[in-house]
Design an enzyme around this catalytic site. Structure first.
Site, short mmCIF file in Angstrom:
data_model
loop_
_atom_site.label_atom_id
_atom_site.label_comp_id
_atom_site.label_asym_id
_atom_site.label_seq_id
_atom_site.Cartn_x
_atom_site.Cartn_y
_atom_site.Cartn_z
CE1 TYR A 1 -9.70 -38.92 28.12
CE2 TYR A 1 -9.39 -41.41 28.62
CZ TYR A 1 -8.80 -40.04 28.27
OH TYR A 1 -7.54 -40.12 27.74
CG HIS B 1 9.70 -0.83 20.71
ND1 HIS B 1 10.26 -0.36 21.87
CD2 HIS B 1 10.59 -1.23 19.95
CE1 HIS B 1 11.62 -0.73 21.69
NE2 HIS B 1 12.05 -0.93 20.41
CD GLN C 1 -1.04 -0.24 3.93
OE1 GLN C 1 -2.21 -0.68 3.70
NE2 GLN C 1 -0.51 -0.16 4.90
CG ASP D 1 3.92 -39.02 20.97
OD1 ASP D 1 3.56 -37.87 21.07
OD2 ASP D 1 4.43 -39.51 22.17
CB VAL E 1 14.73 -6.85 11.29
CG1 VAL E 1 15.83 -6.94 10.43
CG2 VAL E 1 13.93 -5.64 10.83
CB THR E 2 16.10 -10.73 14.71
OG1 THR E 2 16.43 -9.40 15.42
CG2 THR E 2 16.97 -11.80 15.25
CE1 TYR F 1 16.76 -0.85 19.91
CE2 TYR F 1 15.16 -1.78 21.43
CZ TYR F 1 15.48 -1.17 20.37
OH TYR F 1 14.59 -0.72 19.34
CB VAL G 1 8.55 -12.13 11.23
CG1 VAL G 1 10.07 -12.63 11.05
CG2 VAL G 1 7.63 -13.39 11.07
P1 FAD Z 1 6.68 -4.40 7.66
O1 FAD Z 1 7.85 -4.03 7.47
O2 FAD Z 1 5.78 -3.48 8.47
O3 FAD Z 1 5.77 -4.69 6.41
C1 FAD Z 1 4.45 -5.12 6.07
C2 FAD Z 1 4.12 -4.34 4.82
O4 FAD Z 1 2.81 -4.75 4.53
C3 FAD Z 1 4.00 -2.73 5.05
O5 FAD Z 1 4.88 -2.16 4.12
C4 FAD Z 1 2.69 -2.35 4.82
O6 FAD Z 1 2.40 -1.10 4.12
C5 FAD Z 1 2.04 -3.49 4.01
N1 FAD Z 1 0.70 -3.79 4.03
C6 FAD Z 1 -0.20 -3.86 4.98
N2 FAD Z 1 -1.59 -4.04 4.68
C7 FAD Z 1 -1.48 -3.77 3.32
C8 FAD Z 1 -2.67 -3.83 2.52
N3 FAD Z 1 -3.74 -4.18 2.72
N4 FAD Z 1 -2.20 -3.86 0.99
C9 FAD Z 1 -0.87 -3.71 0.67
N5 FAD Z 1 0.21 -3.55 1.68
C10 FAD Z 1 -0.27 -3.79 2.88
N6 FAD Z 1 13.42 -6.04 15.03
C11 FAD Z 1 14.62 -6.39 14.85
O7 FAD Z 1 14.84 -7.58 14.60
N7 FAD Z 1 15.31 -5.74 15.50
C12 FAD Z 1 15.30 -4.41 16.01
O8 FAD Z 1 16.20 -3.90 16.30
C13 FAD Z 1 14.09 -4.00 15.84
N8 FAD Z 1 13.82 -2.68 16.39
C14 FAD Z 1 12.58 -2.14 16.23
C15 FAD Z 1 12.14 -0.95 16.81
C16 FAD Z 1 10.94 -0.44 16.77
C17 FAD Z 1 10.94 1.00 17.09
C18 FAD Z 1 9.98 -1.25 16.10
C19 FAD Z 1 8.69 -0.55 15.97
C20 FAD Z 1 10.05 -2.37 15.57
C21 FAD Z 1 11.57 -2.96 15.66
N9 FAD Z 1 11.73 -4.31 15.27
C22 FAD Z 1 12.89 -4.90 15.28
C23 FAD Z 1 10.62 -5.08 14.71
C24 FAD Z 1 10.68 -5.14 13.28
O9 FAD Z 1 10.65 -3.69 12.91
C25 FAD Z 1 9.54 -5.66 12.48
O10 FAD Z 1 9.09 -6.86 13.19
C26 FAD Z 1 9.70 -6.13 11.00
O11 FAD Z 1 9.98 -4.88 10.30
C27 FAD Z 1 8.23 -6.60 10.33
O12 FAD Z 1 8.73 -6.63 9.17
P2 FAD Z 1 7.59 -7.01 8.27
O13 FAD Z 1 7.87 -7.11 6.57
O14 FAD Z 1 6.59 -7.93 8.69
O15 FAD Z 1 6.45 -5.83 8.41
N1 THG Z 2 -2.78 -40.52 27.18
C1 THG Z 2 -3.63 -40.34 25.96
N2 THG Z 2 -2.94 -39.84 24.83
C2 THG Z 2 -1.91 -39.36 24.73
C3 THG Z 2 -0.76 -39.09 25.96
C4 THG Z 2 -1.54 -39.78 27.00
N3 THG Z 2 -1.40 -38.59 23.54
C5 THG Z 2 -0.33 -37.82 23.62
C6 THG Z 2 0.82 -38.15 24.55
N4 THG Z 2 0.38 -38.53 25.66
C7 THG Z 2 1.41 -39.49 23.81
N5 THG Z 2 2.51 -40.00 24.64
C8 THG Z 2 2.44 -41.16 25.03
C9 THG Z 2 3.51 -41.94 25.56
C10 THG Z 2 3.89 -43.03 25.81
C11 THG Z 2 2.64 -43.64 25.90
C12 THG Z 2 1.55 -43.27 25.80
C13 THG Z 2 1.45 -42.07 25.24
C14 THG Z 2 2.87 -45.14 26.48
N6 THG Z 2 3.65 -46.04 25.74
C15 THG Z 2 3.77 -47.48 25.97
C16 THG Z 2 5.20 -47.60 26.01
O1 THG Z 2 6.05 -47.29 25.36
O2 THG Z 2 5.58 -48.82 26.99
C17 THG Z 2 3.23 -48.00 24.58
C18 THG Z 2 3.33 -49.48 24.59
C19 THG Z 2 2.49 -49.81 23.28
O3 THG Z 2 2.53 -49.27 22.27
O4 THG Z 2 1.73 -50.92 23.30
O5 THG Z 2 1.95 -45.80 27.06
O6 THG Z 2 -0.74 -39.76 28.17
N7 THG Z 2 -4.61 -40.97 26.18
#
Ligand code: FAD
Ligand code: THG
Length: 822
Positions: free
Chosen positions: A652, A225, A36, A551, A361-362, A259, A359
Site C-alpha cells: 500500500y 413506463h 398524501q 469477512d 408489487v412483486t 408484457y 419495491v
Molecule cells: P406507491 O404505491 O407509489 O405508494 C407510495 C405512497 O406514498 C403514495 O400513495 C404516495 O401518495 C405516498 N406519499 C409520497 N410522498 C408522501 C408524502 N410526503 N406524504 C404522504 N404520503 C406520501 N410492479 C409489479 O410488481 N408488477 C407489475 O406488473 C407492475 N407493473 C407496473 C406498471 C406500471 C405502468 C408502473 C408505473 C409500475 C408497475 N409496477 C409493477 C411497479 C409497481 O407499481 C410499484 O413498484 C409499486 O406499486 C410501488 O409501491 P409503493 O407502495 O412503494 O409505492
Molecule cells: N485483502 C485484504 N483484505 C481483504 C481481502 C483481501 N478483506 C476482504 C476479503 N479480501 C477477505 N477475504 C480473505 C479471505 C482469505 C484470506 C484473506 C482475505 C486469507 N486466508 C488465510 C487462509 O485461510 O489460509 C488466513 C489464514 C489465517 O487466518 O492466518 O489469506 O484480499 N487486505
C-alpha cells in the site's frame, strides 16, 4: 396500554400497507399510516399497477420475496374478491438467445425452489392461444406466478392492520421529519404533527423528496413506463368476466420489451421499449377530486408515438390484435435504482428513520416482512445485502450517477444479461493510479462500484502459446467465453510460477483509530484483536444470530491505529453505526487516497527485496504480519497477505506515489518475467485456494461453520457479537456446507447460481465457479446438504444440460500452505 414503539409509515401503497400488516401481526399496534392521497386509491404507483408477478430472477433474495408475496396475497380477499389470481406465468422466446436464456432462468427457478419448466412452441400456444406458434421458439412456464390485485390487496391489508390497532390517514401530506438528539421523534404533516419513535418511508418514487427531509440520499430515479389497454378482442369475449378478469397466464415477450395480461375481454400491454422518460416530482398531475382510476399523480399522459412500435410488435406475436386499437393508455411512474434492486435501510444520521422504496408489487410483501423483522427482531430471515440502501459507495448515490444508471437499467430491463456484463456508462468514474499503465498494457476493464478493474491484459497474449500443455487454455462454450480471455491462463501460470502484479486498489480500506478502536474491533469480530503492532488478522463479523455479515482483514498499524480490508460500503456503514458516540473511535474510508499492488508469486521476494533496505525475508516479515517500509524510496505499508495463495505482499502507498511504485516494480520484475494480471486469473486462483468471497459464497444466511470459515472464530474469546448464537454449532454438526466441486469432464465451466442435483433431486446451488488453471479442471463452490461428503457425485444444470461433478476435499491447491509460508 401498549408499550410497543409508535411507528409512522409514510405511504399507503402496497409496501406501506404490507408493512402495517406485518408490524401489527407481530404485536406492534401503535402504527399510523399516512398518505398524501385519498384512501384507498392514493394515486401512487400501486393505484394503477397491472400487478404481474413473475417470481424467478437471478437473485435468491428477490425470488424469496416474490414467493412470499404470492403466498400472502393468495390468502387475502376483499369481500370475496381475489387479491391474487394464480394464472401462471409464461415468458416466450422469439430468438435462440432468449430460448437459451429461458433455460438459464429455469435453472434459477430450480436453485431457489420455484416450480417451472421450459416448454415447446405447441405448449406455449396451448397455454396462451393468442400466440402465433410460428413466432415462438419456446417458453418458460411457471404455474405459481400470476396477477396481484395490488390496489385491492391494500384494502385487505389495511383492514387487517386496522383490526389490530393500526390507523390509516388519507389526504395527509408529510412536510417534514422531527428529530432530536440524532433520533426521529415524529412527522409534520399538513394535518398536524404525529409523534413517532420510528418512521418508515414507503413513499415509492417520491422517496428522494422524503429522504431529503432528513438529509438522506435515496438513489432512485422516477421513470415513466407505458401501459395500455386495447379495445375489445374478439378472441377474448366470453372467456372472463369482471370478477375473474384473467384466465390466461401472464405473458412476457422480452425480445421486444413487452408484457401482457387480460382485463376481461381487453388485453393490457406494458412496454419498456420506449426511450427512458424521467419524471419530475414537481410536474405531476394533481386531479382536483383526488385520484381516480383514470387520473392520478403517478399517471402521466400517454404518448402514443412512443407506443406505436410496441403495438406493431404485439400484433406480430398475437395475431388477434391485428385490428386492435389502444383504448386507454398512460405513462405510469415507477422507481429505478443504480443496480435495479430495492432500497431498504435506516438513515445513517437520524436513528429510527427507515426507508423501503423502489419495491415492485412483486416483492412488496417479502420486503415488508423483512423490514418488520428488522424493526421488531433486529434481523431479517432473508438476507438483505443486495437491498440495503447502504450498499452503494458515495459516488453511486450522486444524482448524475443515479440518473444515468437508472435510465440504462430501464433500457436493459429485459435484456439477456451475462453475469459479467459491464455497464457501458458511466465509465472511467474511478481509476487507480496505475490506470495509464494498465491501458498501455491493453487491459480489458470491467466495472464494479464505479471502479475500473482490469480482467486481463492483452500484453500477455503472446505468453499463451508458450504455456506447458497442462496449462494450455481449453475451449469454452460461447456463454462462458464471454468477458473472458484465454490470456487469464497465462496470468495464472505466471502467478503460480514466477510473479505477478495485481491492482488491489478497489478493495475497500478503512482506517479505524482512537482510544476505543481496539474495543470496537474486539466486540464486532470473531478474532483476537489485542495482538502486537504489526499483526494482521483474518476475521469475521457476525450478526446476532451468528450469520456472516462480512469477512475482513484487520492490520494493527499502531497501538490505536488499525487498517481494515473490507468487502464494501456495508462494512463502513456497520462500523460507523456501531462506534461509540463519545468520539473515542474515528473511522475513515481511505480507499480513494491510497492504492495497493498485490505482488504475488514464488519470485515475489526476488522482485521486492533488491528494491528495499527493509527486511522482506520470511523471518523479517512473517505471514499475516505487516510493516512500514520503503521500496525504491517510496513509503509503503507491506502486508504479507495473499488472496491468490502465493508468497508475497499487498503493498500500500498513498495515491500520488502509485504510478511510480508500479513502474519501479514492473521494471525490476522484467528479468523475472513479471506480468500485470487481472481479475479473471485472480478469481480462479482464489477459488482453487478455497478463499470465500463474501456476498457471493456466503452471507448472513450462513454461519461460519457451514461456510467453511469456522477456523476464524476464536471460541475462547469471552464476548463478541454473534458468539452466543454459535453455542453448540461446529463444523461436524452443520446440516449444509459450502462444498468444493470438480467438474468431471474437465472442460465445462459454469458461472454461478446454477442448481445442483443430488440423486436426481435439486439439492443446492452454485455460488462461484472458475476454471482452476493450477489443477487443469473447472471447479465450482456450491451450497449442498452436509450428507454430500467428499466423493459424492452430483450434477449441475447448465442451460439445458447436466454437467457431472464430484465433491472434492478442499482446498484443491496448496492445502499445507507451503507456497505461502516460506
Ligand atoms: P406507491 O404505491 O407509489 O405508494 C407510495 C405512497 O406514498 C403514495 O400513495 C404516495 O401518495 C405516498 N406519499 C409520497 N410522498 C408522501 C408524502 N410526503 N406524504 C404522504 N404520503 C406520501 N410492479 C409489479 O410488481 N408488477 C407489475 O406488473 C407492475 N407493473 C407496473 C406498471 C406500471 C405502468 C408502473 C408505473 C409500475 C408497475 N409496477 C409493477 C411497479 C409497481 O407499481 C410499484 O413498484 C409499486 O406499486 C410501488 O409501491 P409503493 O407502495 O412503494 O409505492
Ligand atoms: N485483502 C485484504 N483484505 C481483504 C481481502 C483481501 N478483506 C476482504 C476479503 N479480501 C477477505 N477475504 C480473505 C479471505 C482469505 C484470506 C484473506 C482475505 C486469507 N486466508 C488465510 C487462509 O485461510 O489460509 C488466513 C489464514 C489465517 O487466518 O492466518 O489469506 O484480499 N487486505
Amino acid at each position: 396500554m401498549s408499550t410497543t414503539p409508535r411507528v409512522v409509515i409514510i405511504g399507503a401503497g402496497i409496501v406501506g400497507a404490507n408493512l402495517a400488516d406485518e408490524l401489527t401481526g407481530r404485536g406492534w399496534d401503535r402504527v399510523t399510516v399516512v398518505d398524501q392521497g385519498p384512501l384507498p386509491l392514493t394515486g401512487g404507483s400501486t393505484s394503477h399497477a397491472p400487478g404481474l408477478v413473475y417470481q424467478t430472477g437471478p437473485s435468491k433474495t428477490m425470488t424469496a420475496f416474490a414467493n412470499y408475496t404470492v403466498d400472502k396475497l393468495k390468502s387475502l380477499d376483499v369481500d370475496g374478491a381475489w387479491c391474487f389470481n394464480q394464472v401462471g406465468g409464461l415468458e416466450v422466446a422469439t430468438t435462440p438467445e432468449r430460448l437459451a436464456d429461458l433455460h438459464r432462468k429455469q435453472g434459477w427457478a430450480t436453485s431457489w425452489g420455484i416450480p417451472g419448466e421450459v416448454v415447446s412452441p405447441e405448449e406455449c400456444v396451448r397455454l396462451h392461444p393468442l400466440l402465433d406458434q410460428d413466432k415462438v421458439l419456446g417458453g418458460f412456464h411457471t404455474p405459481t406466478d400470476g396477477l396481484a390485485k395490488a390496489s385491492r390487496a391494500v384494502v385487505a391489508l389495511a383492514r387487517r392492520a386496522e383490526s389490530r390497532g393500526a390507523e390509516f390517514r388519507g389526504s395527509t401530506r408529510v412536510l417534514g421529519i422531527d428529530q432530536h438528539g440524532g433520533r426521529v421523534t415524529g412527522v409534520q404533516t399538513d394535518q398536524g404533527d404525529i409523534p413517532a419513535d420510528i418512521v418508515v418511508s414507503c413513499a415509492g418514487f417520491w422517496g428522494q423528496a422524503v429522504g431529503d427531509m432528513v438529509g438522506m440520499r435515496v438513489p432512485l430515479l422516477p421513470l415513466a413506463h407505458q401501459y395500455a389497454r386495447t379495445d375489445q378482442i374478439a378472441e377474448l369475449v366470453g372467456r372472463n368476466d369482471d370478477h375473474i378478469e384473467a384466465r390466461l397466464p401472464i405473458l412476457r415477450h422480452q425480445d421486444q420489451d413487452l408484457y401482457y395480461r387480460e382485463h376481461n375481454d381487453r388485453l393490457g400491454i406494458g412496454s419498456y421499449a420506449h426511450r427512458p422518460m424521467p419524471a419530475s416530482l414537481g410536474e405531476l398531475p394533481e386531479p382536483e377530486d383526488g385520484a381516480t382510476e383514470a387520473a392520478m399523480p403517478s399517471m402521466l399522459p400517454f404518448t402514443e408515438e412512443d407506443f406505436a412500435p410496441s403495438l406493431e410488435h404485439s400484433r406480430l406475436l398475437l395475431p388477434a390484435l391485428r385490428s386492435a386499437k389502444v383504448e386507454t393508455g398512460f405513462n405510469g411512474i415507477m422507481s429505478f435504482t443504480p443496480d435495479g434492486g430495492p432500497l431498504v435501510g435506516e438513515s445513517p444520521d437520524v436513528a429510527g428513520f427507515w426507508i423501503a422504496e423502489a419495491v415492485w408489487v412483486t416483492h412488496s410483501a417479502g420486503v415488508a416482512r423483512s423490514v418488520a423483522q428488522l424493526l421488531v427482531d433486529g434481523r431479517s430471515e432473508v438476507e438483505l445485502h443486495g437491498c440495503d440502501v447502504h450498499r452503494f459507495d458515495e459516488i453511486q448515490t450522486s444524482e448524475d450517477y443515479v440518473t444515468e444508471t437508472g435510465k440504462r437499467n430501464f433500457v436493459e430491463v429485459y435484456d439477456v444479461m451475462h453475469p459479467l456484463q459491464p455497464k457501458l456508462s458511466p465509465r472511467d468514474l474511478r481509476v487507480s493510479p496505475f490506470h495509464a499503465r494498465q491501458k498501455e498494457l491493453g487491459a480489458f476493464f470491467l466495472e464494479a462500484h464505479g471502479w475500473e478493474r482490469p480482467h486481463w491484459y492483452e500484453a500477455n497474449a503472446s505468453l499463451v502459446k508458450d504455456l506447458p500443455t497442462e496449462w494450455a487454455p481449453r475451449p469454452r462454450d460461447a456463454w462462458s467465453a464471454m468477458y473472458h480471455s484465454p490470456i487469464a491462463a497465462a496470468e495464472a501460470y505466471k502467478t503460480r510460477n514466477a510473479v505477478a502484479m495485481y491492482d488491489m486498489t478497489p478493495l475497500k480500506r478503512l482506517e479505524i483509530s482512537g482510544p476505543g478502536a481496539l474495543a470496537l474491533l474486539d466486540r464486532l469480530t470473531t478474532g483476537k484483536m489485542d495482538k502486537s503492532v504489526g499483526s494482521v488478522t483474518y476475521t469475521l463479523m457476525l450478526d446476532e444470530a451468528g450469520g456472516v455479515r462480512s469477512d475482513v482483514t484487520v492490520a494493527r498499524l499502531g497501538e490505536q491505529l488499525f487498517q481494515v480490508g473490507a468487502n464494501g460500503n456495508l462494512d463502513l456503514d456497520h462500523f460507523r453505526r456501531q462506534a461509540p458516540t463519545d468520539h473515542s473511535v474515528q473511522i475513515r474510508d481511505i480507499t480513494g487516497g491510497t492504492c495497493c499492488i498485490g505482488v504475488w508469486g514464488p519470485l515475489a521476494r526476488d522482485l521486492v527485496q533488491p528494491l528495499s533496505h527493509d527486511d522482506f525475508s520470511h523471518e523479517g516479515l512473517k505471514f499475516f504480519r505487516c510493516k512500514s517500509a520503503h521500496i525504491a524510496g517510496i513509503p509503503v505499508t507491506a502486508m504479507r497477505v495473499s488472496y491468490v495463495g502465493e508468497l508475497g505482499w499487498e503493498i500500500y502507498t498513498s495515491a500520488e506515489y502509485g504510478q511510480r511504485l508500479w513502474d519501479v516494480l514492473f521494471e525490476a520484475g522484467r528479468e523475472l518475467g513479471v506480468v500485470a494480471a487481472g481479475r479473471a486469473a485472480f478469481n480462479s486462483l482464489r477459488l482453487e485456494k478455497g478463499y470465500r468471497a463474501w456476498g457471493t459464497d456466503m452471507t448472513t444466511e450462513h454461519n461460519p461453520y457451514e461456510a467453511g470459515v469456522g477456523f476464524a472464530v476464536r471460541r475462547q474469546k469471552e464476548e463478541f457479537v454473534g458468539r452466543d448464537a454459535l453455542a453448540g454449532i461446529d463444523a461436524e454438526s452443520v446440516s449444509r456446507r459450502l462444498s468444493c466441486l470438480t467438474i468431471d469432464d474437465g472442460r465445462s465451466v459454469v458461472l454461478g447460481s446454477e442448481p445442483v442435483f443430488l440423486d436426481g433431486e435439486p439439492a443446492g446451488y452454485v455460488t462461484s465457479a472458475a476454471f482452476a488453471h493450477t489443477i487443469g479442471t473447472p471447479i465450482a463452490y456450491a451450497w449442498l446438504p452436509a450428507s454430500a461428503t467428499v466423493g459424492t457425485q452430483v450434477e449441475i444444470q447448465y442451460f439445458d444440460r447436466l454437467v457431472r461433478a464430484t465433491v472434492a476435499a478442499e482446498p484443491l491447491v496448496d492445502p499445507d500452505m507451503h507456497r505461502i509460508r516460506r
